[in-house]
Design an enzyme around this catalytic site. Structure first.
Site, PDB file in Angstrom:
ATOM      1  N   LYS A  77      14.353  33.799  35.277  1.00 42.06           N
ATOM      2  CA  LYS A  77      13.576  34.319  36.410  1.00 42.06           C
ATOM      3  C   LYS A  77      12.307  34.973  35.872  1.00 42.06           C
ATOM      4  O   LYS A  77      12.363  35.920  35.085  1.00 42.06           O
ATOM      5  CB  LYS A  77      14.390  35.335  37.210  1.00 42.06           C
ATOM      6  CG  LYS A  77      13.606  35.935  38.366  1.00 42.06           C
ATOM      7  CD  LYS A  77      14.430  36.984  39.093  1.00 42.06           C
ATOM      8  CE  LYS A  77      13.577  37.710  40.125  1.00 42.06           C
ATOM      9  NZ  LYS A  77      14.291  38.814  40.777  1.00 42.06           N
ATOM     10  N   LEU A 329      27.954  49.606  45.144  1.00 40.83           N
ATOM     11  CA  LEU A 329      27.836  49.744  46.592  1.00 40.83           C
ATOM     12  C   LEU A 329      28.411  51.056  47.111  1.00 40.83           C
ATOM     13  O   LEU A 329      28.017  51.513  48.183  1.00 40.83           O
ATOM     14  CB  LEU A 329      28.530  48.560  47.282  1.00 40.83           C
ATOM     15  CG  LEU A 329      27.919  47.180  47.009  1.00 40.83           C
ATOM     16  CD1 LEU A 329      28.757  46.088  47.656  1.00 40.83           C
ATOM     17  CD2 LEU A 329      26.482  47.120  47.509  1.00 40.83           C
ATOM     18  N   THR A 340      17.297  44.507  42.882  1.00 43.24           N
ATOM     19  CA  THR A 340      17.600  45.767  42.193  1.00 43.24           C
ATOM     20  C   THR A 340      19.087  46.123  42.203  1.00 43.24           C
ATOM     21  O   THR A 340      19.470  47.139  41.630  1.00 43.24           O
ATOM     22  CB  THR A 340      16.812  46.924  42.833  1.00 43.24           C
ATOM     23  OG1 THR A 340      17.065  46.951  44.250  1.00 43.24           O
ATOM     24  CG2 THR A 340      15.318  46.770  42.603  1.00 43.24           C
TER      25      THR A 340
END
Length: 494
Positions: A77, A329, A340
């Site tokens: 990426k 999370l 991110t």
């Protein structure tokens, strides 16, 4: 004051196994690590695209990059391409690189701005090597003494395979994995967590607990009630639908983020498939509408049924509370617009390592951890809001509302300063460099009214020569670089 000798991680997945691997690799035999997870609880793989600090994490863990690419079906990426964000039909890149080369007190875009006023028509991105390689589909690591030829990169990878890979390493290093569901959580008289009671009655005690239980926040919220700052008034998207699809013949070395009328779609290329998803507002789309929109905009055949995810953008008020640290999370959620998610896991564990308690948990350590965590979340939040707020779309109420909303003062100040004279200042520890803010602001249509006076130090002819030289230098590696797919095939065959 009790010496922290045993760390219990609740939950596996990417967050749990990053925490286990990094803590064990760095702290070694000084602590015992137990990870409790259940195969019956699925994980949410929203983090298949990453940013360059992932390479530092892999390096610390001693991971060979070729092996990593093979094990996780990873691709390279170099950037994210944003389509339809300013207006429909228009796109721009946010790369990991930087355009041109800056002077001591004058960033490159001031020179470019003056040249534009003199009639130059070249795009800012034509001076960015990451953009040029992304555009041409080329990649190989570049080792050059001159920073102008730096080519920062990250990865797209299968988060499930990455977790499996880290689990294998962690267990080799001595991390104990326990399979089981948590039936109860016991506390000390002072409120700290004492142990986890699993199905079957087995108890797992620890000195420090890391909550990687996902949105449930089983320890940090359900048991300790650490609270949550809701940011949905700034970022109203609260749902996502995801589906894998067949890989393309040509693997792009960048992520795509495609804006729709009330949300955006991601496209992430892997070696064995594509990752696709739609982040959207449930006030604007029903589940069926969202699924139809996503499936109708795939570039290859879907490989599974759509999977739906609910979330509330924001952060845990106390990401470290008592003897529990929330990671992943359970600590908060910011939509993966700038990839991110995995970085926030990485930085949370690194921060814990930097402030790791020795002879007991000290309140000043906890307060500093929470201060840094809050600042990091808020800075990333502002950067994501920027994409939404600075748009010129008139085709839907969603985008008009984003234009009119009141944004955080920290973001408003940054926008106003840049719009006036192109000044950009990186806040302390801000994840995103000046070049990142520059590319998104320019891509979203903010053109500074003025430029730094140092740009006037050069004659018009000298300025033209400098810019031409920068473009030529950036172009030099392209003819020598293999295609992205050629690079992957060669490395993965090693």
């Amino acid at each position: 004051m009790q010496t922290v000798r045993k760390v219990v991680i609740l939950g596996g997945g990417t967050s749990g196994w990053i925490a286990a691997a990094l803590l064990k690799k760095v702290l070694g035999a000084t602590i015992d690590i137990v990870l409790v997870e259940s195969d019956s609880i699925g994980t949410i793989g929203v983090g298949e695209a990453t940013i360059p600090p992932i390479r530092l994490l892999n390096s610390v863990l001693g991971i060979n990059e070729a092996e990593f690419l093979r094990e996780t079906k990873a691709t390279i990426k170099l950037a994210i391409k944003f389509d339809n964000w300013r207006v429909p039909g228009e796109g721009y890149f946010h790369t990991f690189g930087a355009p041109g080369k800056s002077l001591a007190f004058c960033q490159f875009h001031h020179l470019w701005k003056r040249a534009r006023q003199l009639g130059d028509t070249t795009s800012l991105w034509e001076y960015d090597l990451n953009y040029l390689c992304a555009r041409d589909g080329k990649f190989a690591p570049i080792t050059a003494k001159d920073t102008i030829l730096e080519l920062p990169y990250a990865f797209h990878f299968d988060a499930g395979l990455y977790a499996q890979y880290l689990r294998k390493l962690s267990e080799q290093w001595g991390v104990q994995r326990i399979e089981g569901l948590v039936n109860d959580v016991m506390q000390h008289p002072n409120g700290d967590i004492k142990n986890l009671v699993l199905d079957g009655g087995r108890e797992v005690s620890g000195d420090l607990f890391i909550d990687c239980s996902g949105f449930r926040g089983l320890l940090i919220q359900q048991k300790l009630g650490a609270g949550y700052d809701d940011w949905s008034h700034w970022l109203p998207c609260d749902r996502a639908v995801a589906v894998p699809s067949e890989r393309f013949d040509k693997t792009l070395p960048y992520t795509r983020a495609i804006a729709h009328s009330a949300g955006w779609q991601w496209r992430i290329p892997l070696q064995h498939r594509n990752g696709n998803g739609l982040v959207y507002s449930s006030s604007h789309y029903t589940e069926q509408q969202a699924a139809d929109l996503l499936l109708g905009n795939l570039d290859s055949k879907a490989l599974a049924d759509p999977k739906f995810i609910q979330f509330k953008t924001g952060r845990r008020r106390k990401q470290w509370h008592r003897n529990v640290v929330s990671v992943g999370l359970s600590s908060g959620f910011l939509e993966p617009l700038e990839s991110t998610s995995i970085h926030l896991i990485q930085s949370a564990v690194v921060r814990l390592l930097q402030l790791f308690p020795h002879q007991g948990i000290v309140s000043s350590q906890v307060a500093e951890y929470n201060r840094q965590s809050q600042l990091e979340f808020e800075q990333i939040r502002d950067f994501i809001i920027l994409h939404y707020h600075v748009n010129q779309r008139t085709d839907s109420q969603f985008w008009r509302d984003m234009q009119q909303m009141t944004v955080p003062d920290s973001l408003q100040r940054k926008i106003q300063i840049f719009a006036a004279n192109g000044s950009l200042f990186r806040e302390q520890n801000d994840l995103f460099l000046e070049s990142s803010w520059l590319q998104v602001m320019m891509g979203q249509g903010i053109m500074p009214k003025d430029y730094h006076p140092i740009a006037n130090s050069f004659t018009e002819q000298k300025l033209k020569e400098m810019l031409a030289q920068f473009r030529a230098i950036k172009q030099q590696p392209l003819s020598k670089l293999p295609s992205h797919d050629e690079f992957l095939q060669k490395v993965c065959a090693q």
